[in-house]
Design an enzyme around this catalytic site. Structure first.
Site, short mmCIF file in Angstrom:
data_model
loop_
_atom_site.label_atom_id
_atom_site.label_comp_id
_atom_site.label_asym_id
_atom_site.label_seq_id
_atom_site.Cartn_x
_atom_site.Cartn_y
_atom_site.Cartn_z
N THR A 1 -15.28 -118.38 27.52
CA THR A 1 -16.24 -119.45 27.30
C THR A 1 -16.19 -120.43 28.47
O THR A 1 -15.47 -120.18 29.45
CB THR A 1 -16.00 -120.11 25.92
OG1 THR A 1 -17.10 -120.98 25.65
CG2 THR A 1 -14.70 -120.89 25.86
N LYS B 1 -17.15 -118.64 32.47
CA LYS B 1 -18.14 -117.54 32.45
C LYS B 1 -18.66 -117.17 33.84
O LYS B 1 -18.91 -116.01 34.12
CB LYS B 1 -19.33 -117.92 31.56
CG LYS B 1 -18.98 -117.96 30.08
CD LYS B 1 -20.24 -118.24 29.27
CE LYS B 1 -19.95 -118.40 27.81
NZ LYS B 1 -21.17 -118.55 27.01
N ASN C 1 -19.45 -113.16 29.49
CA ASN C 1 -18.73 -113.71 28.32
C ASN C 1 -17.84 -112.67 27.65
O ASN C 1 -17.09 -112.99 26.74
CB ASN C 1 -19.70 -114.33 27.30
CG ASN C 1 -20.40 -113.28 26.46
OD1 ASN C 1 -20.58 -112.14 26.89
ND2 ASN C 1 -20.80 -113.65 25.26
N ASP D 1 -24.54 -113.07 25.34
CA ASP D 1 -25.17 -114.31 24.85
C ASP D 1 -26.68 -114.13 24.64
O ASP D 1 -27.23 -114.62 23.65
CB ASP D 1 -24.94 -115.46 25.85
CG ASP D 1 -23.53 -116.01 25.76
OD1 ASP D 1 -22.91 -115.92 24.68
OD2 ASP D 1 -23.04 -116.54 26.78
N GLY E 1 -33.08 -127.86 28.57
CA GLY E 1 -31.77 -127.76 29.19
C GLY E 1 -31.80 -126.87 30.42
O GLY E 1 -32.73 -126.05 30.59
N GLY F 1 -25.47 -123.80 31.59
CA GLY F 1 -25.12 -122.39 31.45
C GLY F 1 -25.84 -121.71 30.30
O GLY F 1 -26.34 -120.58 30.44
N GLY G 1 -27.94 -122.65 15.66
CA GLY G 1 -27.44 -121.57 16.51
C GLY G 1 -26.32 -120.73 15.92
O GLY G 1 -25.71 -119.95 16.67
#
Ligand code: NDP
Length: 268
Positions: free
Chosen positions: A49, A53, A74, A89, A114, A117, A231
């Protein structure tokens, strides 16, 4: 979440009764040595994490397509004398949106909030999935521009546009999807990352944040009658896909046990 999945898998395959999933706190400067040690000690796989990454992508023998496009890893799988790198992801995002909103990224008009990452992984997944158009909104223009530059070679014919935080977006087609990939909402007093009334046309909102379960953004989506989900599904499905890479057991088979365990641990 992983322990629950392994317990479920052990019911039909006794091998998994001996498997463990363990957390390690590794400083960035120790990552290379830590990965070497884990391989020597016989670990089959690793999840990474933030902030590892991106750095890890340079420490592996090969990258799958998703990790290459995202420039981030990841999941690691032990190979012949080296780690192989994967990124689950994007898979997790698609699966979470499908499960909780009943929507596909393919053909969708997406407004992504955003440029960190998580936003990079989400933008790459939108493009890889064949979204119809992508707007990216971020507070800091330098990171927005860096993300737009990263995406340019991947976009093909898909229009990708940047917009400043707080600006209204005109011309979004009806039925569009907002994905929040900012960290605004992690703390209870955080402002919402956007005012959804500035995005006419939006019909659904997916917030990558799952703790707290209902951010201000999701509360506004609910008030405005938009479909909305947090999420948790993304978290679960990226983890289930990592387990599939390590074990060969299909992600869809273990995801329900992982989701139940994660929801319980988070107090949902
Ligand atoms: P980064 O630190 O890399 O990026 C944070 C982003 O949030 C930046 O774009 C930043 O903008 C923006 N931001 C932060 N505060 C605000 C604010 N007050 N208003 C507007 N924008 C803001 O974090 P990550 O990309 O790694 O993670 C982002 C979020 O995604 C986190 O909440 C994380 O928990 C979640 N996540 C969820 C996953 C899941 O499985 N569900 C997986 C991965 C991440 P700026 O550039 O201006 O600083």
């Amino acid at each position: 979440m992983h322990t629950a999945a392994l317990a479920e898998m052990a019911k039909t395959d006794a091998r998994f009764a001996d498997w463990s999933y363990l957390p390690f706190d590794v400083q960035p400067e120790d990552l290379a040595a830590a990965l070497e040690l884990l391989r020597e000690r016989g670990f089959l796989g690793v999840n990474l994490t933030v902030p590892h990454k991106v750095h890890a992508a340079a420490l592996v023998s090969e990258l799958d397509r998703a990790a290459r496009d995202a420039g981030a890893v990841n999941t690691l799988l032990a190979g012949d004398g080296a780690w192989r790198g994967f990124n689950t992801d994007g898979y997790g995002l698609s699966a979470g949106i499908r499960e909780d909103l009943g929507r596909e990224l393919r053909g969708a008009a997406v407004v992504l909030l955003g440029a960190g990452g998580a936003a990079r992984a989400a933008a790459v997944q939108c493009l890889r999935s064949g979204c119809a158009a992508l707007w990216i909104v971020n507070r800091t223009s330098s990171s927005l521009n860096a993300l737009l530059a990263h995406l340019a070679p991947l976009a093909g014919a898909v229009p990708v546009r940047g917009a400043a935080h707080g600006s209204a977006l005109a011309g979004i087609p009806a039925g569009a999807l907002v994905i929040n990939a900012t960290s605004a909402g992690l703390r209870p007093d955080d402002p919402a990352p956007a005012d959804l009334r500035s995005f006419p046309g939006v019909a659904a909102v997916y917030d990558m944040i799952y703790n707290p379960p209902r951010t201000r953004l999701l509360a506004q989506a609910q008030e405005l009658g938009m479909a909305n989900a947090n999420g948790l599904g993304m978290l679960v499905h990226q983890g289930a896909k990592s387990l599939e890479i390590w074990t060969g057991v299909p992600a869809a088979k273990v995801a329900p046990a992982m989701r139940a365990a994660a929801a319980k641990a988070l107090g949902y």
